[in-house]
Design a protein around this motif. Structure first.
Motif, PDB file in Angstrom:
ATOM      1  N   UNK A   1       0.834  -1.209   0.000  1.00  0.00           N
ATOM      2  CA  UNK A   1       0.000   0.000   0.000  1.00  0.00           C
ATOM      3  C   UNK A   1       0.863   1.251   0.000  1.00  0.00           C
ATOM      4  N   UNK A   2       1.978   1.220   0.724  1.00  0.00           N
ATOM      5  CA  UNK A   2       2.889   2.369   0.736  1.00  0.00           C
ATOM      6  C   UNK A   2       3.468   2.596  -0.659  1.00  0.00           C
ATOM      7  N   UNK A   3       3.891   1.527  -1.306  1.00  0.00           N
ATOM      8  CA  UNK A   3       4.443   1.647  -2.666  1.00  0.00           C
ATOM      9  C   UNK A   3       3.420   2.273  -3.603  1.00  0.00           C
ATOM     10  N   UNK A   4       2.177   1.792  -3.515  1.00  0.00           N
ATOM     11  CA  UNK A   4       1.116   2.328  -4.374  1.00  0.00           C
ATOM     12  C   UNK A   4       0.869   3.803  -4.066  1.00  0.00           C
ATOM     13  N   UNK A   5       0.902   4.174  -2.759  1.00  0.00           N
ATOM     14  CA  UNK A   5       0.670   5.574  -2.383  1.00  0.00           C
ATOM     15  C   UNK A   5       1.778   6.465  -2.930  1.00  0.00           C
ATOM     16  N   UNK A   6       3.018   6.041  -2.801  1.00  0.00           N
ATOM     17  CA  UNK A   6       4.145   6.838  -3.292  1.00  0.00           C
ATOM     18  C   UNK A   6       4.001   7.109  -4.792  1.00  0.00           C
ATOM     19  N   UNK A   7       3.633   6.077  -5.541  1.00  0.00           N
ATOM     20  CA  UNK A   7       3.525   6.223  -7.002  1.00  0.00           C
ATOM     21  C   UNK A   7       2.307   7.058  -7.400  1.00  0.00           C
ATOM     22  N   UNK A   8       1.262   7.020  -6.556  1.00  0.00           N
ATOM     23  CA  UNK A   8       0.059   7.802  -6.857  1.00  0.00           C
ATOM     24  C   UNK A   8       0.183   9.263  -6.418  1.00  0.00           C
ATOM     25  N   UNK A   9       1.223   9.547  -5.604  1.00  0.00           N
ATOM     26  CA  UNK A   9       1.428  10.900  -5.093  1.00  0.00           C
ATOM     27  C   UNK A   9       2.878  11.336  -5.307  1.00  0.00           C
ATOM     28  N   UNK A  10       3.291  11.479  -6.572  1.00  0.00           N
ATOM     29  CA  UNK A  10       4.701  11.809  -6.852  1.00  0.00           C
ATOM     30  C   UNK A  10       5.131  13.114  -6.196  1.00  0.00           C
ATOM     31  N   UNK A  11       6.313  13.070  -5.618  1.00  0.00           N
ATOM     32  CA  UNK A  11       6.884  14.260  -4.991  1.00  0.00           C
ATOM     33  C   UNK A  11       6.432  14.516  -3.571  1.00  0.00           C
TER      34      UNK A  11
ATOM     35  N   UNK B   1      14.286   0.111  -4.943  1.00  0.00           N
ATOM     36  CA  UNK B   1      14.562   1.505  -4.590  1.00  0.00           C
ATOM     37  C   UNK B   1      14.756   2.369  -5.838  1.00  0.00           C
ATOM     38  N   UNK B   2      15.389   1.807  -6.850  1.00  0.00           N
ATOM     39  CA  UNK B   2      15.551   2.544  -8.113  1.00  0.00           C
ATOM     40  C   UNK B   2      14.195   2.846  -8.745  1.00  0.00           C
ATOM     41  N   UNK B   3      13.257   1.889  -8.622  1.00  0.00           N
ATOM     42  CA  UNK B   3      11.930   2.082  -9.219  1.00  0.00           C
ATOM     43  C   UNK B   3      11.147   3.193  -8.525  1.00  0.00           C
ATOM     44  N   UNK B   4      11.476   3.481  -7.269  1.00  0.00           N
ATOM     45  CA  UNK B   4      10.794   4.542  -6.536  1.00  0.00           C
ATOM     46  C   UNK B   4      11.422   5.914  -6.762  1.00  0.00           C
ATOM     47  N   UNK B   5      12.628   5.933  -7.251  1.00  0.00           N
ATOM     48  CA  UNK B   5      13.415   7.163  -7.315  1.00  0.00           C
ATOM     49  C   UNK B   5      12.655   8.308  -7.986  1.00  0.00           C
ATOM     50  N   UNK B   6      12.023   8.049  -9.105  1.00  0.00           N
ATOM     51  CA  UNK B   6      11.367   9.126  -9.859  1.00  0.00           C
ATOM     52  C   UNK B   6      10.165   9.734  -9.129  1.00  0.00           C
ATOM     53  N   UNK B   7       9.672   9.057  -8.100  1.00  0.00           N
ATOM     54  CA  UNK B   7       8.501   9.536  -7.363  1.00  0.00           C
ATOM     55  C   UNK B   7       8.864  10.271  -6.070  1.00  0.00           C
ATOM     56  N   UNK B   8      10.143  10.410  -5.795  1.00  0.00           N
ATOM     57  CA  UNK B   8      10.579  11.059  -4.565  1.00  0.00           C
ATOM     58  C   UNK B   8      10.402  12.577  -4.639  1.00  0.00           C
TER      59      UNK B   8
END
Length: 390
Positions: free
Chosen positions: A178-188, A236-243
């Motif tokens: 759920x956290x992964x999905x939230x991060x990708x749905x709320x970039x930045x 972690x690389x896959x999350x990078x663009x959403x940070x």
């Protein structure tokens, strides 16, 4: 309580000591009583300035108000994180390897990684195997150290949680998926600090990687586990663009405080952070009341701070006395109120007013991580593969 000037003298004296002999010899500049007074108990600890302040309060209470007042007097030797080139674990290892005896290392506070490091260097038998009859207050403590279990006594818990702005996030994630999905749905809107600058970001990155590995790896410093880091680093690389971004670029803030400041300022809506750090700042009004905490499954990692008694110290009985005091109702309550530490005794015995969130953090469900020197390699790999992505 020691003045800042005296603390500086302590650190200067310790850092000047050689790697061979450390700073533990009897009569050193660490604050041990050179007259050999049997009352003196030399306590060693390291951490941030807020930890130093809490220890000064605890030591003062022990010396003046505890059942041991007048019988023992604790002298605090505190090393601020990031000062000097020789760490407390290095100093302990050096003293043991040099076969020093009757040093002023009477009792030492060590976190999970530091305990793992020093045990890997000099073995658990460098410490006194604890006699439960001398620590009666430990009878109600179920928490056990994952390293040197019979030699280390946990006295407070700490864990990384998700901190979030409840005005922006009304239904926080409950699982890692759920956290992964939230991060990708709320970039930045999510950030974690550079692992090498603070334990919260370190916990997030490590947990992400170790979620893909065998459970036994989480408390092992065997270098073989480095071969299994690959899947986690790809995640972690896959999350990078959403940070979090600043000026159009991905930014990993410096230090735990860096992410907490962004959350407080509304720049992000969620970040990993230490439970005690969030709750203590919220209690003193420097953090918005809308900032809440939650834990996810699999959990972000926590740890126990433990006390050990080196076999090469000078006052074992006094060390036991202070260890027992640290598990007293008074000391545990001080730890809660002064730094929002997670108590290890029955919370019904202490005043938890204003720190009810802490009661929901069950130490028996902590996900303890202790990987010793592997942490250095881990952070270097993160710098090379994630931090360098830009």
């Amino acid at each position: 309580m020691k003045s800042k000037r005296f603390l500086a003298m302590v650190l200067a004296g310790c850092m000047a000591a050689t790697a061979l002999t450390g700073c533990g010899s009897s009569g050193s500049s660490s604050g041990s009583d050179s007259s050999g007074d049997a009352k003196t108990v030399s306590l060693w600890a390291t951490g941030s300035d807020n930890v130093r302040e809490v220890y000064e309060t605890l030591v003062d209470d022990f010396n003046k108000n505890s059942e041991y007042a007048g019988k023992y007097e604790v002298k605090l030797n505190f090393m601020l994180n990031g000062t000097g080139t020789q760490t407390l674990t290095d100093m302990l290892a050096s003293a043991k390897k040099a076969n020093q005896e009757n040093t002023d290392y009477d009792i030492v506070d060590l976190g999970g990684d530091d305990l793992s490091k020093v045990v890997s260097q000099i073995g658990e038998d460098a410490f006194v195997k604890l006699d439960s009859s001398k620590v009666p207050n430990a009878a109600g403590v179920s928490a056990k150290s994952s390293v040197a279990t019979d030699y280390a006594q946990p006295f407070r818990g700490t864990t990384v949680v998700l901190a979030y702005d409840s005005e922006k996030v009304t239904n926080p994630p409950k699982t890692w998926d759920e956290l992964t999905a939230w991060i990708k749905a709320n970039p930045g809107r999510f950030a974690y600090n550079t692992p090498g600058t603070g334990g919260a970001g370190d916990s997030f990155a490590r947990t992400a990687v170790y979620n893909f590995m065998d459970q036994e790896a989480i408390t092992s410093d065997d270098t073989k586990w480095e071969d299994s880091w690959g899947k986690g680093f790809e995640y972690l690389k896959s999350l990078h663009q959403y940070m979090y971004k600043s000026g159009g670029s991905i930014v990993y803030p410096n230090k735990n405080q860096g992410t907490l400041d962004l959350l407080n300022q509304g720049e992000i809506d969620m970040c990993p952070n230490w439970a005690d750090m969030v709750l203590s700042q919220r209690a003193d009004g420097t953090l918005k009341d809308t900032i809440k905490i939650t834990q996810i499954e699999p959990a972000l990692t926590g740890s126990f701070q433990s006390l050990v008694i080196p076999t090469f110290g000078s006052n074992t009985d006094g060390a036991y006395a202070f260890m027992n005091y640290m598990l007293s109702d008074k000391a545990q309550e001080l730890l809660v109120h002064d730094m929002a530490a997670i108590p290890l005794i029955d919370t019904s015995k202490i005043d938890m007013t204003g720190f009810e969130d802490v009661e929901n953090l069950d130490v028996n469900n902590f996900r303890i991580m202790s990987i010793g020197d592997l942490s250095t390699d881990f952070n270097q790999r993160w710098d090379n593969e994630i931090g360098a992505l830009g």
